[in-house]
Design a protein around this motif. Structure first.
Motif, PDB file in Angstrom:
ATOM      1  N   ASP A  21       0.810  -1.212   0.000  1.00  0.00           N
ATOM      2  CA  ASP A  21       0.000   0.000   0.000  1.00  0.00           C
ATOM      3  C   ASP A  21       0.841   1.259   0.000  1.00  0.00           C
ATOM      4  OD1 ASP A  21      -2.878  -1.080   1.934  1.00  0.00           O
ATOM      5  OD2 ASP A  21      -2.609  -0.695  -0.205  1.00  0.00           O
ATOM      6  N   SER A  22       2.097   1.122   0.383  1.00  0.00           N
ATOM      7  CA  SER A  22       2.892   2.346   0.540  1.00  0.00           C
ATOM      8  C   SER A  22       3.699   2.606  -0.723  1.00  0.00           C
ATOM      9  CB  SER A  22       3.820   2.194   1.743  1.00  0.00           C
ATOM     10  OG  SER A  22       4.522   0.981   1.615  1.00  0.00           O
ATOM     11  N   ALA A  23       4.235   3.799  -0.785  1.00  0.00           N
ATOM     12  CA  ALA A  23       5.068   4.164  -1.918  1.00  0.00           C
ATOM     13  C   ALA A  23       6.466   3.608  -1.719  1.00  0.00           C
ATOM     14  CB  ALA A  23       5.116   5.686  -2.054  1.00  0.00           C
ATOM     15  N   LEU A  24       7.053   3.066  -2.760  1.00  0.00           N
ATOM     16  CA  LEU A  24       8.349   2.395  -2.639  1.00  0.00           C
ATOM     17  C   LEU A  24       9.433   3.148  -3.382  1.00  0.00           C
ATOM     18  CD1 LEU A  24       7.230  -1.283  -3.350  1.00  0.00           C
ATOM     19  CD2 LEU A  24       7.502  -0.192  -1.143  1.00  0.00           C
ATOM     20  N   THR A  25      10.646   3.024  -2.852  1.00  0.00           N
ATOM     21  CA  THR A  25      11.784   3.565  -3.594  1.00  0.00           C
ATOM     22  C   THR A  25      12.269   2.518  -4.583  1.00  0.00           C
ATOM     23  OG1 THR A  25      13.366   2.668  -2.036  1.00  0.00           O
ATOM     24  CG2 THR A  25      12.537   4.896  -1.599  1.00  0.00           C
ATOM     25  N   VAL A  26      13.202   2.960  -5.431  1.00  0.00           N
ATOM     26  CA  VAL A  26      13.745   2.055  -6.435  1.00  0.00           C
ATOM     27  C   VAL A  26      14.395   0.853  -5.758  1.00  0.00           C
ATOM     28  CG1 VAL A  26      15.332   1.846  -8.357  1.00  0.00           C
ATOM     29  CG2 VAL A  26      14.089   3.965  -8.018  1.00  0.00           C
ATOM     30  N   THR A  69      20.046   0.373 -12.127  1.00  0.00           N
ATOM     31  CA  THR A  69      19.683   1.341 -13.164  1.00  0.00           C
ATOM     32  C   THR A  69      18.555   0.807 -14.045  1.00  0.00           C
ATOM     33  OG1 THR A  69      21.553   0.432 -14.365  1.00  0.00           O
ATOM     34  CG2 THR A  69      21.834   2.589 -13.363  1.00  0.00           C
ATOM     35  N   THR A  70      18.559  -0.509 -14.267  1.00  0.00           N
ATOM     36  CA  THR A  70      17.496  -1.086 -15.078  1.00  0.00           C
ATOM     37  C   THR A  70      16.149  -0.869 -14.405  1.00  0.00           C
ATOM     38  OG1 THR A  70      19.074  -2.821 -15.612  1.00  0.00           O
ATOM     39  CG2 THR A  70      16.814  -3.136 -16.346  1.00  0.00           C
ATOM     40  N   VAL A  71      16.112  -1.194 -13.111  1.00  0.00           N
ATOM     41  CA  VAL A  71      14.857  -1.018 -12.368  1.00  0.00           C
ATOM     42  C   VAL A  71      14.428   0.436 -12.400  1.00  0.00           C
ATOM     43  CG1 VAL A  71      13.749  -1.315 -10.134  1.00  0.00           C
ATOM     44  CG2 VAL A  71      15.474  -2.953 -10.873  1.00  0.00           C
ATOM     45  N   ASP A 101      10.798   4.539 -14.239  1.00  0.00           N
ATOM     46  CA  ASP A 101      10.666   5.850 -14.868  1.00  0.00           C
ATOM     47  C   ASP A 101       9.716   5.779 -16.054  1.00  0.00           C
ATOM     48  OD1 ASP A 101      12.366   7.908 -17.043  1.00  0.00           O
ATOM     49  OD2 ASP A 101      11.598   8.625 -15.120  1.00  0.00           O
ATOM     50  N   ARG A 102       9.886   4.714 -16.851  1.00  0.00           N
ATOM     51  CA  ARG A 102       9.035   4.552 -18.023  1.00  0.00           C
ATOM     52  C   ARG A 102       7.588   4.334 -17.611  1.00  0.00           C
ATOM     53  NH1 ARG A 102      11.447   0.077 -21.405  1.00  0.00           N
ATOM     54  NH2 ARG A 102      13.440   1.130 -21.225  1.00  0.00           N
TER      55      ARG A 102
END
Lengths: 141, 317
Positions: A8-13, A28-30, A35-36
């Motif tokens: 439910d929460s916002a995640l970092t990369v 970087t791929t993730v 980003d896309r």
């Protein structure tokens, strides 16, 4: 997206990276993929200090619903797809159809087996015995 | 003579196309050879459009003192425009208000028809792109349906996505509903749609619906051609070795009746074409004899003539 949908929460990369099955994917791929996704509108992002936090723009069910509704568009335009393999029919027509199908089968049984239609169930793969019809209301409602 | 006579003949072709289309709606032979019937439908549509536009333009360029046909008259008009003498007096024939009205009407009709065709195509491409995006996110494969994508939707549904990167999409509900032979039948049917590019076949008719949304006749024509397309795909699917007509019919019946005992959760409400599924199933179970090769060839010839007639009238003097 699967990882994003799971919480439910916002995640970092980094958190998304950790949540993926394939740990070998480069950071970087993730980042690029997220980003896309954000640019396409599937993920929303908010700044958290220097990093971005991602969350899905809509639930998985919402997207599935959108997919099916547009694909099986009832307006008759059939814009996106050559629609549904078959339309749903009303109860009366459904009965007619079932009779048509079993009628042919009964005839064939009588011809092939020499037994009367008392046999009811042809017993071969792919055939539908009368008994199967009864399963539907409980299974698909 | 000249353009006015052409106009009358073109109008006759236009009216004839509409009458023939109506006759085809009531005919029973199309189901025997849907491919030939679809070809004839397309030729009637094309001829009708060409003739209607042509008739209007022909009246617009007609007039006493000229023997030019439609194309000739339009060329002459273009020359006048180029040399800046459009409204100059003592032209033969003179450009009256009446003729201007007809020229405008003809051009407007042509523009509308081209416009809806292009818009229908553009929208289809756009919608398909969105579908592909969503499928990339949501779909997965399944060994039960090799080559197709599966969506986690509980109700039975199957469709195909035409285009350069075509896809067949099947719902999880379908995998639960149908046996292996029936799933093969579904895939074969959808593949037939994709291989024969039936989406292109239907697009002129969907675009006509956009142009004339209130017309019940156009809607009925579209429905009829769509049904013929489904029958064509059914026929083509049966060419798969080992696939029985009855397996396809069973798949259809199971599909169509899956939701009949309860209200379906999503969009699969009762379809507009009641009886279409029955028609297909009956046709599979008791196939009507196909039209003889001679008859089919004759139909192709008639279709060619139907389109050629307005074209010839355009260039006739």
């Amino acid at each position: 997206m699967e990882v994003l949908w799971q919480t439910d929460s916002a995640l970092t990369v980094r958190q998304v990276s950790n949540g993926l099955d394939q740990r070998e994917l480069a950071h970087t791929t993730v980042m690029t993929v997220l980003d896309r996704l954000a640019k396409k509108g599937f993920a929303r992002r908010e700044r958290d200090g220097r990093a971005w936090r991602y969350r899905p723009a809509a639930t998985r069910e919402a997207y599935v619903a959108e997919l099916m509704l547009t694909a099986l568009d009832q307006t008759g335009d059939r814009v996106a797809a050559l629609a549904r393999f078959a339309q749903s029919v009303s109860g009366a027509e459904a009965e007619v159809l079932r009779e048509a199908l079993t009628g042919v089968e009964g005839h064939e049984d009588a011809v092939l087996d020499g037994n009367a239609v008392l046999d009811g169930n042809a017993g071969q793969e792919g055939d539908i015995g009368i008994g199967l019809w009864g399963h539907w209301p409980t299974r698909y409602c | 003579m000249g353009a006015l006579a052409d106009a009358v003949l073109l109008a006759a072709v236009a009216v004839g196309s509409v009458r023939s289309a109506r006759a085809m709606l009531r005919a029973s032979w199309p189901r025997r050879s849907p491919a030939a019937a679809i070809l004839l439908w397309q030729s009637l549509g094309l001829a009708g459009g060409l003739a209607a536009v042509g008739a209007l333009l022909a009246i617009g360029v007609s007039g006493p003192g000229t023997q030019l046909g439609v194309v000739g008259g339009l060329t002459e008009l273009a020359e006048r425009v180029a040399s800046g003498q459009l409204l100059a007096p003592h032209q033969s024939p003179p450009l009256t208000v009446a003729r201007l009205v007809f020229l405008t009407a003809g051009s407007a009709l042509l523009t509308v028809l081209c416009w809806v065709l292009i818009m229908a195509f553009v929208e289809a491409v756009r919608a398909r792109r969105r579908q592909r995006e969503l499928l990339a996110l949501l779909a997965h494969g399944d060994p039960k349906v090799p080559g197709a994508l599966v969506i986690d939707y509980p109700t039975a549904a199957a469709y195909c996505l035409p285009g350069i990167r075509s896809q067949i999409v099947v719902s999880v509900g379908t995998l639960d509903l149908l046996g292996p032979a029936e799933l093969t039948a579904v895939l074969a049917h959808e593949r037939a749609h994709l291989r024969a590019r039936h989406d292109l076949v239907l697009i002129p008719f969907t675009s006509l619906r956009r142009a004339f949304p209130m017309s019940a006749g156009v809607a009925e024509a579209h429905r009829t051609v769509a049904l013929l397309v489904e029958m064509m795909a059914d026929d083509r699917a049966l060419r798969v070795r080992g696939l029985l007509a009855r397996e396809l019919a069973t798949a259809l019946v199971r599909f169509g009746t899956a939701g009949s005992d309860c209200a379906p959760a999503g969009a699969l409400a009762v379809a507009e074409g009641e009886g279409e599924l029955t028609a297909r199933v009956r046709r599979l179970l008791t196939p009507p004899p196909p039209l003889s090769r001679t008859t089919q060839a004759a139909i192709v010839l008639v279709a060619a003539l139907v389109v050629a007639t307005p074209l010839l009238l355009f260039v006739a003097p």
